[in-house]
Every structure is written in C-alpha cells, then in structure tokens.
Design a protein around this motif. Structure first.
Motif, mmCIF file in Angstrom:
data_model
loop_
_atom_site.group_PDB
_atom_site.id
_atom_site.type_symbol
_atom_site.label_atom_id
_atom_site.label_comp_id
_atom_site.label_asym_id
_atom_site.label_seq_id
_atom_site.Cartn_x
_atom_site.Cartn_y
_atom_site.Cartn_z
ATOM 1 N N ILE A 1 23.664 34.625 30.579
ATOM 2 C CA ILE A 1 24.762 34.934 29.650
ATOM 3 C C ILE A 1 25.276 36.355 29.895
ATOM 4 N N VAL A 2 24.387 37.238 30.320
ATOM 5 C CA VAL A 2 24.767 38.616 30.623
ATOM 6 C C VAL A 2 25.207 38.748 32.080
ATOM 7 N N LEU A 3 24.505 38.062 32.970
ATOM 8 C CA LEU A 3 24.738 38.204 34.407
ATOM 9 C C LEU A 3 26.110 37.685 34.834
ATOM 10 N N GLU A 4 26.471 36.504 34.363
ATOM 11 C CA GLU A 4 27.710 35.862 34.831
ATOM 12 C C GLU A 4 28.972 36.670 34.519
ATOM 13 N N PRO A 5 29.129 37.224 33.313
ATOM 14 C CA PRO A 5 30.345 38.017 33.051
ATOM 15 C C PRO A 5 30.469 39.249 33.947
ATOM 16 N N ILE A 6 29.325 39.875 34.268
ATOM 17 C CA ILE A 6 29.364 41.046 35.148
ATOM 18 C C ILE A 6 29.822 40.640 36.544
ATOM 19 N N CYS A 7 29.267 39.539 37.046
ATOM 20 C CA CYS A 7 29.652 39.064 38.378
ATOM 21 C C CYS A 7 31.129 38.672 38.420
ATOM 22 N N ASN A 8 31.605 38.002 37.377
ATOM 23 C CA ASN A 8 33.013 37.611 37.320
ATOM 24 C C ASN A 8 33.928 38.839 37.259
ATOM 25 N N LEU A 9 33.518 39.841 36.511
ATOM 26 C CA LEU A 9 34.299 41.066 36.408
ATOM 27 C C LEU A 9 34.454 41.723 37.784
ATOM 28 N N LYS A 10 33.370 41.751 38.546
ATOM 29 C CA LYS A 10 33.415 42.396 39.857
ATOM 30 C C LYS A 10 34.353 41.679 40.813
ATOM 31 N N THR A 11 34.264 40.350 40.858
ATOM 32 C CA THR A 11 35.023 39.602 41.864
ATOM 33 C C THR A 11 36.451 39.281 41.435
ATOM 34 N N GLN A 12 36.654 39.066 40.149
ATOM 35 C CA GLN A 12 37.961 38.623 39.691
ATOM 36 C C GLN A 12 38.876 39.767 39.255
ATOM 37 N N HIS A 13 38.272 40.910 38.886
ATOM 38 C CA HIS A 13 39.114 41.978 38.330
ATOM 39 C C HIS A 13 38.970 43.325 39.039
ATOM 40 N N LEU A 14 37.811 43.574 39.684
ATOM 41 C CA LEU A 14 37.574 44.877 40.291
ATOM 42 C C LEU A 14 37.680 44.870 41.808
ATOM 43 N N GLY A 15 38.054 43.751 42.387
ATOM 44 C CA GLY A 15 38.344 43.697 43.811
ATOM 45 C C GLY A 15 37.143 43.613 44.733
ATOM 46 N N HIS A 16 35.963 43.292 44.216
ATOM 47 C CA HIS A 16 34.789 43.150 45.071
ATOM 48 C C HIS A 16 34.799 41.783 45.754
#
Length: 495
Positions: free
Chosen positions: A406-421
C-alpha cells in the motif's frame, strides 16, 4: 555487539588540553596555533583510532573560547577547481561557511577568512565578494617564488611582506581550514613576520593529529595518514632534526620537515632564539599516548587504507584523479602487508554479483555477519541490502515484507509516471522513508527502524558505483562505503 575500542578519548582530551595550555604560557603577546586536520567531523581519526570522537578537537577549543579567535584559511586554487571534501561531499568553499556556522554555534569568535595562493582567480574573487557581503573580513595571501626554501625572499617585503596583514584581537589565534594543503602554516608564519614588524612578539605551535610522532614510521595508523593525503604527496619521514638534537627517533611528514628551517629562522628573528629544535618540538600531539589497544588500531587503519584504495579507483573511473594515486596506494598496501581482497564485504558483494549477474551490495555488521542484497524489480541492490540488514539486526525472518504494498506502489508510480524515472526501483532514502511510514502501524517495521543506529561504523561495498543519493544516505548513516570502479550502465552521463 559494540565495535572494539583502541583509543581512550577522555585521556586524550585531558593530556591534549594540558599540553596546549602549557604551550600558550610559553609565549608572551600572542600565539598562532595551527589546527591541522579537521576540527569538526574528524571521521578519519575516528576510523583509524576506534574510540576517538569526531568532535574531540572542538571540545578542547571551547575551553579556551574566551581568549581565542578563529581564522579560516582556504587555498584560492581549491576554490577555482571546486575541490570537494570526500567525507561530506561538499566543496571547500561551502565548507568554510559550514565551519563558520559551527564555530559560532560553539560560541567561538571567527574573525576572518584568508585566501591563500591568491593569483587573481576569478572564482576566488567572486567568493571574496560573497563573504564580504555576509559581513566577513577577507584577506589575500600570495604565492612566493622559491617557497619554502628561499628564506631571504620569504622574509622580505616581496615575500611575506606582500601578504595582507590579518587583523586579530585576541591572544590565541587558531588558524584552521577545510582540509590539508590550504596554507595554514604559511599563514601563521606570515602573521609572525608582520607582527614582528609591528613590535609584537608572536609565537607559533601546531596541533595536528597525524602522523603520530611517537609510534613507528610504518605503523598502519601512520600509513593510513599517507593514504588519506595521497593527493598531496605527503610522505611520513623520520624527523632528522629531532634525532640530531635529542637522539630520539620520531615521525613527522615531509612538508613540516621542509618548512622547519624557515620557521626556525623566523623564531630566531622574532624572539632572538628559537624555542624549537625540531618539527616534532613545535607540535602538541598527544594522540599516541592515548592508544590503549594497538592491535585494534592496526586493524582499523589497514581497513582504512583499503577503503582509500577503492575510493581512489572510483575517482579515477570518474576522471577526477590520475592513475598515479592508485599506484601510491598499492605501494602503501604492500608496506602494510594487506591487499584489496582482505576487505570481506568487497569479496562478498562481488561473489554475489557473479552469481546473480547483476549489481549487488554487502554489509558487514559489528558481530561479523555479512548480509548481501541484489537489484530486483522494485529495489536497488543497496536498498535490498539495507532492509535485509535491518531484518537481521531486529531478528525478523527474511521472508517478512517490511514495506507494505500500500505504501510501496504509490511511490513507484510517482517515480515512473510523474518524476520521469525509467524504472520504479527505490533508492535507500526512499526505502527508509517508506519504512518509517510503515512503522506507524507495523511492529516489524518499527523494530527494524529502531536498529538503524546499529549500522553506524559498519562496512559496506557495492559491485557498481552507486547513485549520489545512495552515497549520501550511507554517509549520513555513518557506514564506511566503498564501490567497484564500474558503472551499472554503459551510458556516458551518470547522474
């Protein structure tokens, strides 16, 4: 299990403080006290002398704060080339500001900054303007042709006489710098020259931890000092002046021995007779008298030499230093009778990398246990290793997930979908943030978080050069990190 202790820090504080006070009383009007090494955060000393506290020097200085002022020295060429403190990852010019804030935080008076070897460098001029806008006094000292051997020129209006005189107010003037090679001794000598012309009898003494004068020349502690200053070409030597004067074998280093005739001539000029017969005489170093377990300091120093070797290999790979520094470190390892494979975590990380055909990291805990981690779909090698190490320390089974999806998935999505990783893998800072969130509701995560402080002083090695963010986290955790001189990818740009 706590790390082994080889150094009595409290005994050191007592004996060192007494020796400094004794030296102050030797001179009349003013004493210039050169503080070598690092006044704050002396992590090199704490690594090679287990038990030495990184803030020991400043703790002594605060006892004299009512009669002392601090002059900071920085080499203009270090400003020009943006020289970086390897232990903190900040440039020397930034560190001057950090040191000023730190001194003031201890209630110490910082009177000025000296730019040494100033030769019109554009960045140094800009830095001076910046300091002056911050309300600091700044002085310029210039290169002297033939320094340190052309004594007649040095002690003339074309030598020290050309330098700007640093206005000071108090009896004890502490001269220090962000790192070695900054020109602290030359600044002290220049001030003595100017003071003498003004009718002030000024003295000089030196407080520098390394090399330690009363242990063997090839002791690993002294060899580790050479490893730490390999970029300066510092070489430990027998103090021939001391041997001739007293028949006693002591250790000093080449720059102090070279400059001693200059210092001796100046002292004779100022006082009529020099109080010093050798470079060892002018020092106030009592560190060797506080070593309580020689075997522990030897082992710690050997580890430091190997760490310096690996770190230099990485700097060569990054194009920051030349290969000759590696050869010098190899020579130091030969003198100490050690080799890179003596670093257990390096062997463990590299063996795991071969088995998994990907980046791996390893950590050696204080009980001797080695824990490894490899790169996975969601975790970098360092992050995986860090979580495994905390599990081991907390007695948590390895199959337990410390970070909730529940904590891990939002962080991963933030990195790839919004921060350009391009990949969702978490760096160590992100893992620790996620772990701290999970610790609010999960007992295992909470227990793991409580073990983070147990990582301080542990050894870590990675099979590839880590990202800057991971290096920074390990530095803040207090672990001793080394890496193989290999990038994870073949890209030309590495962030």
């Amino acid at each position: 299990m706590k790390p082994a202790i080889g150094f009595d820090n409290e005994a050191y504080l007592r004996t060192q403080s007494a020796r400094i006070k004794e030296r102050i009383s030797t001179f009349g009007d003013k004493l210039y006290l050169e503080f070598g090494g690092k006044l704050f955060d002396d992590f090199h000393a704490s690594r090679v002398l287990p038990g030495f506290q990184p803030d020991s020097k400043i703790r002594m200085l605060t006892q004299l704060k009512d009669e002392a002022e601090v002059v900071l020295v920085i080499n203009a060429y270090d400003i020009e080339k943006n020289k970086v403190r390897g232990d903190l990852g900040i440039t020397y010019d930034q560190d001057v500001l950090r040191l000023i804030d730190a001194f003031r935080g201890y209630g110490l008076y910082v009177s000025s900054v000296v730019l040494t070897r100033f030769a019109g460098q554009a960045n140094a001029e800009a830095y001076q303007r910046k300091l002056e806008k911050l309300g600091l006094k700044v002085y310029r000292h210039y290169p002297i042709e033939g320094y340190p051997h052309n004594i007649s020129k040095i002690m003339s209006d074309e030598g020290f006489g050309r330098n700007e005189f640093v206005e000071t107010e108090r009896r004890l003037v502490v001269v220090t710098a962000p790192g070695p090679g900054s020109g602290k001794m030359a600044t002290c000598l220049s001030q003595m020259y100017h003071e003498n012309k003004r009718g002030v009898k000024a003295g000089y003494a030196k407080f520098e931890t390394f090399p330690i004068w009363n242990i063997p020349l090839k002791h690993p502690v002294n060899l580790a000092y050479e490893a730490a200053t390999v970029d300066l070409n510092d070489i430990n030597m027998i103090d021939s002046f001391h041997l001739e004067a007293y028949g006693e074998t002591t250790v000093n280093y080449n720059r102090d021995i070279e400059i001693f005739p200059v210092l001796n001539s100046m002292m004779e000029h100022i006082l009529g007779k020099s109080p010093y017969k050798s470079p060892t005489d002018m020092g106030v170093n009592m560190a060797g008298c506080s070593i309580i377990d020689d075997a522990v300091t030897r082992e710690a120093s050997n580890e430091e030499i190997i760490r310096r070797y690996y770190n230099t290999l990485v700097q060569v790979r990054k194009g920051n230093v030349e290969q000759d520094q590696v050869y010098k470190l190899e020579n130091l390892m030969n003198q100490a009778g050690i080799k890179p494979s003596d670093r257990k975590v390096a062997v463990a990380a590299n063996e795991r990398a071969k088995l998994t055909d990907g980046p791996c990291a390893a950590i050696e805990l204080h009980d001797g246990t080695i824990v490894t981690g490899r790169t996975s779909e969601l975790l970098g090698a360092s992050s995986a290793m860090l979580l495994s190490a905390l599990k081991h320390l907390a007695g948590i089974p390895n199959e337990v997930n410390l970070i909730s999806p529940i904590v891990l998935e939002p962080i991963c999505n933030l990195k790839t979908q919004h921060l350009g990783h391009h990949n969702p893998r978490l760096h160590t800072d992100e893992v620790l943030t996620a772990l701290s969130i999970c610790a609010l509701t999960d007992i295992n995560a909470r227990n793991a978080m409580n073990k983070i402080s147990d990582l301080r002083g542990c050894e870590v090695h990675a099979s590839v050069i880590l990202a800057q963010v991971d290096e920074s986290v390990f530095r803040k955790l207090g672990v001793n990190l080394t890496c193989e001189p290999v990038y994870q990818t073949k890209k030309l740009y590495h962030k």
